[in-house]
Design a protein around this motif. Structure first.
Motif, PDB file in Angstrom:
ATOM      1  N   PRO A  35      44.998 115.020  56.758  1.00 25.43           N
ATOM      2  CA  PRO A  35      46.219 115.456  56.072  1.00 25.43           C
ATOM      3  C   PRO A  35      46.759 114.324  55.189  1.00 25.43           C
ATOM      4  O   PRO A  35      46.595 113.148  55.523  1.00 25.43           O
ATOM      5  CB  PRO A  35      47.197 115.732  57.217  1.00 25.43           C
ATOM      6  N   TYR A  36      47.420 114.692  54.109  1.00 22.23           N
ATOM      7  CA  TYR A  36      48.027 113.710  53.203  1.00 22.23           C
ATOM      8  C   TYR A  36      48.921 112.734  53.966  1.00 22.23           C
ATOM      9  O   TYR A  36      48.886 111.532  53.745  1.00 22.23           O
ATOM     10  CB  TYR A  36      48.851 114.430  52.125  1.00 22.23           C
ATOM     11  N   ARG A  37      49.694 113.323  54.900  1.00 27.57           N
ATOM     12  CA  ARG A  37      50.635 112.502  55.657  1.00 27.57           C
ATOM     13  C   ARG A  37      49.937 111.372  56.431  1.00 27.57           C
ATOM     14  O   ARG A  37      50.423 110.250  56.509  1.00 27.57           O
ATOM     15  CB  ARG A  37      51.408 113.408  56.630  1.00 27.57           C
ATOM     16  N   GLY A  73      50.443 114.160  35.979  1.00 31.25           N
ATOM     17  CA  GLY A  73      51.244 114.221  37.204  1.00 31.25           C
ATOM     18  C   GLY A  73      51.205 112.976  38.054  1.00 31.25           C
ATOM     19  O   GLY A  73      51.373 113.029  39.261  1.00 31.25           O
ATOM     20  N   GLY A  74      50.977 111.822  37.446  1.00 26.13           N
ATOM     21  CA  GLY A  74      51.018 110.577  38.218  1.00 26.13           C
ATOM     22  C   GLY A  74      49.716 110.287  38.922  1.00 26.13           C
ATOM     23  O   GLY A  74      48.771 111.058  38.851  1.00 26.13           O
ATOM     24  N   GLY A  75      49.665 109.154  39.610  1.00 27.08           N
ATOM     25  CA  GLY A  75      48.436 108.784  40.298  1.00 27.08           C
ATOM     26  C   GLY A  75      48.627 107.502  41.060  1.00 27.08           C
ATOM     27  O   GLY A  75      49.731 106.966  41.125  1.00 27.08           O
ATOM     28  N   ALA A  76      47.557 107.034  41.676  1.00 24.95           N
ATOM     29  CA  ALA A  76      47.612 105.821  42.491  1.00 24.95           C
ATOM     30  C   ALA A  76      46.491 104.882  42.078  1.00 24.95           C
ATOM     31  O   ALA A  76      45.382 105.318  41.774  1.00 24.95           O
ATOM     32  CB  ALA A  76      47.496 106.186  43.961  1.00 24.95           C
ATOM     33  N   ARG A  77      46.810 103.601  42.061  1.00 24.10           N
ATOM     34  CA  ARG A  77      45.832 102.603  41.649  1.00 24.10           C
ATOM     35  C   ARG A  77      45.889 101.427  42.612  1.00 24.10           C
ATOM     36  O   ARG A  77      46.983 101.012  43.023  1.00 24.10           O
ATOM     37  CB  ARG A  77      46.216 102.130  40.240  1.00 24.10           C
ATOM     38  N   LEU A  78      44.745 100.910  43.018  1.00 20.82           N
ATOM     39  CA  LEU A  78      44.733  99.776  43.931  1.00 20.82           C
ATOM     40  C   LEU A  78      45.229  98.512  43.233  1.00 20.82           C
ATOM     41  O   LEU A  78      44.943  98.289  42.056  1.00 20.82           O
ATOM     42  CB  LEU A  78      43.317  99.521  44.457  1.00 20.82           C
ATOM     43  N   THR A  79      45.914  97.685  43.997  1.00 14.38           N
ATOM     44  CA  THR A  79      46.313  96.371  43.491  1.00 14.38           C
ATOM     45  C   THR A  79      45.125  95.407  43.633  1.00 14.38           C
ATOM     46  O   THR A  79      44.193  95.671  44.404  1.00 14.38           O
ATOM     47  CB  THR A  79      47.499  95.799  44.306  1.00 14.38           C
ATOM     48  N   PRO A  80      45.166  94.278  42.937  1.00 12.98           N
ATOM     49  CA  PRO A  80      44.108  93.263  43.115  1.00 12.98           C
ATOM     50  C   PRO A  80      43.975  92.809  44.574  1.00 12.98           C
ATOM     51  O   PRO A  80      42.874  92.531  45.032  1.00 12.98           O
ATOM     52  CB  PRO A  80      44.580  92.123  42.217  1.00 12.98           C
ATOM     53  N   GLU A 102      38.532 105.553  43.894  1.00 13.24           N
ATOM     54  CA  GLU A 102      37.599 106.468  43.240  1.00 13.24           C
ATOM     55  C   GLU A 102      38.300 107.669  42.605  1.00 13.24           C
ATOM     56  O   GLU A 102      37.950 108.093  41.504  1.00 13.24           O
ATOM     57  CB  GLU A 102      36.574 106.955  44.272  1.00 13.24           C
ATOM     58  N   THR A 103      39.310 108.198  43.334  1.00 11.84           N
ATOM     59  CA  THR A 103      39.937 109.436  42.868  1.00 11.84           C
ATOM     60  C   THR A 103      41.216 109.184  42.071  1.00 11.84           C
ATOM     61  O   THR A 103      41.703 110.075  41.380  1.00 11.84           O
ATOM     62  CB  THR A 103      40.310 110.346  44.064  1.00 11.84           C
ATOM     63  N   GLY A 104      41.799 107.988  42.215  1.00 10.91           N
ATOM     64  CA  GLY A 104      43.049 107.691  41.524  1.00 10.91           C
ATOM     65  C   GLY A 104      44.240 108.436  42.097  1.00 10.91           C
ATOM     66  O   GLY A 104      45.264 108.607  41.430  1.00 10.91           O
ATOM     67  N   SER A 105      44.133 108.865  43.367  1.00 13.39           N
ATOM     68  CA  SER A 105      45.204 109.675  43.955  1.00 13.39           C
ATOM     69  C   SER A 105      45.135 109.654  45.477  1.00 13.39           C
ATOM     70  O   SER A 105      44.042 109.773  46.053  1.00 13.39           O
ATOM     71  CB  SER A 105      45.071 111.111  43.420  1.00 13.39           C
ATOM     72  N   ILE A 106      46.285 109.493  46.113  1.00 10.52           N
ATOM     73  CA  ILE A 106      46.302 109.495  47.586  1.00 10.52           C
ATOM     74  C   ILE A 106      45.972 110.897  48.106  1.00 10.52           C
ATOM     75  O   ILE A 106      45.256 111.056  49.089  1.00 10.52           O
ATOM     76  CB  ILE A 106      47.675 109.008  48.119  1.00 10.52           C
ATOM     77  N   THR A 107      46.492 111.913  47.433  1.00 13.24           N
ATOM     78  CA  THR A 107      46.222 113.305  47.825  1.00 13.24           C
ATOM     79  C   THR A 107      44.721 113.597  47.791  1.00 13.24           C
ATOM     80  O   THR A 107      44.159 114.154  48.739  1.00 13.24           O
ATOM     81  CB  THR A 107      46.929 114.281  46.850  1.00 13.24           C
ATOM     82  N   ALA A 108      44.070 113.203  46.700  1.00 18.15           N
ATOM     83  CA  ALA A 108      42.625 113.462  46.561  1.00 18.15           C
ATOM     84  C   ALA A 108      41.823 112.628  47.557  1.00 18.15           C
ATOM     85  O   ALA A 108      40.820 113.088  48.108  1.00 18.15           O
ATOM     86  CB  ALA A 108      42.178 113.171  45.139  1.00 18.15           C
ATOM     87  N   ALA A 109      42.296 111.403  47.814  1.00 18.05           N
ATOM     88  CA  ALA A 109      41.611 110.537  48.784  1.00 18.05           C
ATOM     89  C   ALA A 109      41.700 111.154  50.190  1.00 18.05           C
ATOM     90  O   ALA A 109      40.717 111.171  50.931  1.00 18.05           O
ATOM     91  CB  ALA A 109      42.232 109.147  48.773  1.00 18.05           C
ATOM     92  N   ALA A 110      42.879 111.691  50.544  1.00 18.18           N
ATOM     93  CA  ALA A 110      43.059 112.337  51.851  1.00 18.18           C
ATOM     94  C   ALA A 110      42.121 113.534  51.982  1.00 18.18           C
ATOM     95  O   ALA A 110      41.466 113.721  53.021  1.00 18.18           O
ATOM     96  CB  ALA A 110      44.511 112.776  52.028  1.00 18.18           C
ATOM     97  N   ALA A 111      42.013 114.313  50.902  1.00 16.73           N
ATOM     98  CA  ALA A 111      41.119 115.476  50.915  1.00 16.73           C
ATOM     99  C   ALA A 111      39.670 115.028  51.092  1.00 16.73           C
ATOM    100  O   ALA A 111      38.908 115.626  51.860  1.00 16.73           O
ATOM    101  CB  ALA A 111      41.281 116.279  49.627  1.00 16.73           C
ATOM    102  N   MET A 112      39.303 113.950  50.403  1.00 16.94           N
ATOM    103  CA  MET A 112      37.932 113.435  50.484  1.00 16.94           C
ATOM    104  C   MET A 112      37.591 113.000  51.914  1.00 16.94           C
ATOM    105  O   MET A 112      36.486 113.212  52.393  1.00 16.94           O
ATOM    106  CB  MET A 112      37.803 112.238  49.536  1.00 16.94           C
TER     107      MET A 112
END
Lengths: 112, 112
Positions: A45-47, A74-81, A31-41
Motif C-alpha cells: 500500500p502507498y501508506r 501531477g508532481g513526482g518524487a526524486r531521490l536526493t544525492p 525508476e518510476t519518479g513517484s512514491i505511488t508507482a514505487a509502492a505499486a511496483m
C-alpha cells in the motif's frame, strides 16, 4: 533442491534503518519518479511505502526524497544525492555476499 | 550506533528447511533433554517447537530426535547423530560470517 538464503539489514537501537527491501523501495522511486508507482511496483500500500520512507529519513536524519506537487504530470518524487549514496553503499556492503554464501553452502551441506 | 544484522537459512521449494532459529531449537533440546524445556528456553509454545521439529524431519527425510516416554524422570528427547551433524554443518556454514559482515559494514558505511 535446497538453496541457501540470507537477509541483510542495518539497525539502530533495535530498529531497522536500512534493508534490502528499503533499498528496493528507493530504487523503485528512482525508476518510476513517484512514491505511488514505487509502492505499486513493490506491491505494498502507498501508506506503507510512505511510512518506511519517512522512518528512514527520520532515523538517518537526512532527506531521501524531494517531492514536487502539482504542475504538468501531477508532481513526482526524486531521490536526493544522499539517497543515491546510501543505495551505492548498500550495494557495496552486499556485493559478492550471495556467491560467498552459495560457496559456503556447497562446502558444508552439498557434500558428504 | 548503527549495527549490521543478517539472517541465514536454507530453503527447499520456498520452504525453510533449516535456519539459525531451528538450530537453536535443536541445541536447546540437546542441552535440556526435552522438547518442552527447549520450547520454554526459546520462549515459544510447545506446539510451535514440536511443529518446527517435525517439519524439519519431514523436509530432510531424517529423524532428528529420539523420544523416550515414561520411565523415571518422565521420558525425554535426545538428538540423533544426523541432527548433531546438521548442527555442525550449519555452524561451519555460518562461521566467520558475522565478522565478515561487520568488516563489510565498516568499509562501506562507517567511513565517509
Amino acid at each position: 533442491m535446497i538453496v541457501p538464503k540470507f537477509n541483510l539489514w542495518l539497525e539502530r537501537d533495535g530498529k531497522v534503518v536500512l534493508s534490502a527491501w528499503r533499498i528496493h523501495l528507493l530504487e523503485a522511486i528512482e525508476e518510476t519518479g513517484s512514491i505511488t508507482a514505487a509502492a505499486a511496483m513493490l506491491e505494498v500500500p502507498y501508506r506503507r511505502a510512505w511510512q518506511r520512507l519517512h522512518e528512514m529519513e527520520e532515523r538517518w536524519g537526512i532527506h531521501l526524497v524531494e517531492t514536487e506537487t502539482g504542475g504538468v504530470g501531477g508532481g513526482g518524487a526524486r531521490l536526493t544525492p544522499k539517497a543515491t549514496d546510501l543505495i551505492a553503499r548498500f550495494h557495496r556492503f552486499a556485493d559478492g555476499l550471495e556467491s560467498e554464501i552459495e560457496a559456503r553452502y556447497q562446502s558444508t551441506f552439498a557434500k558428504g
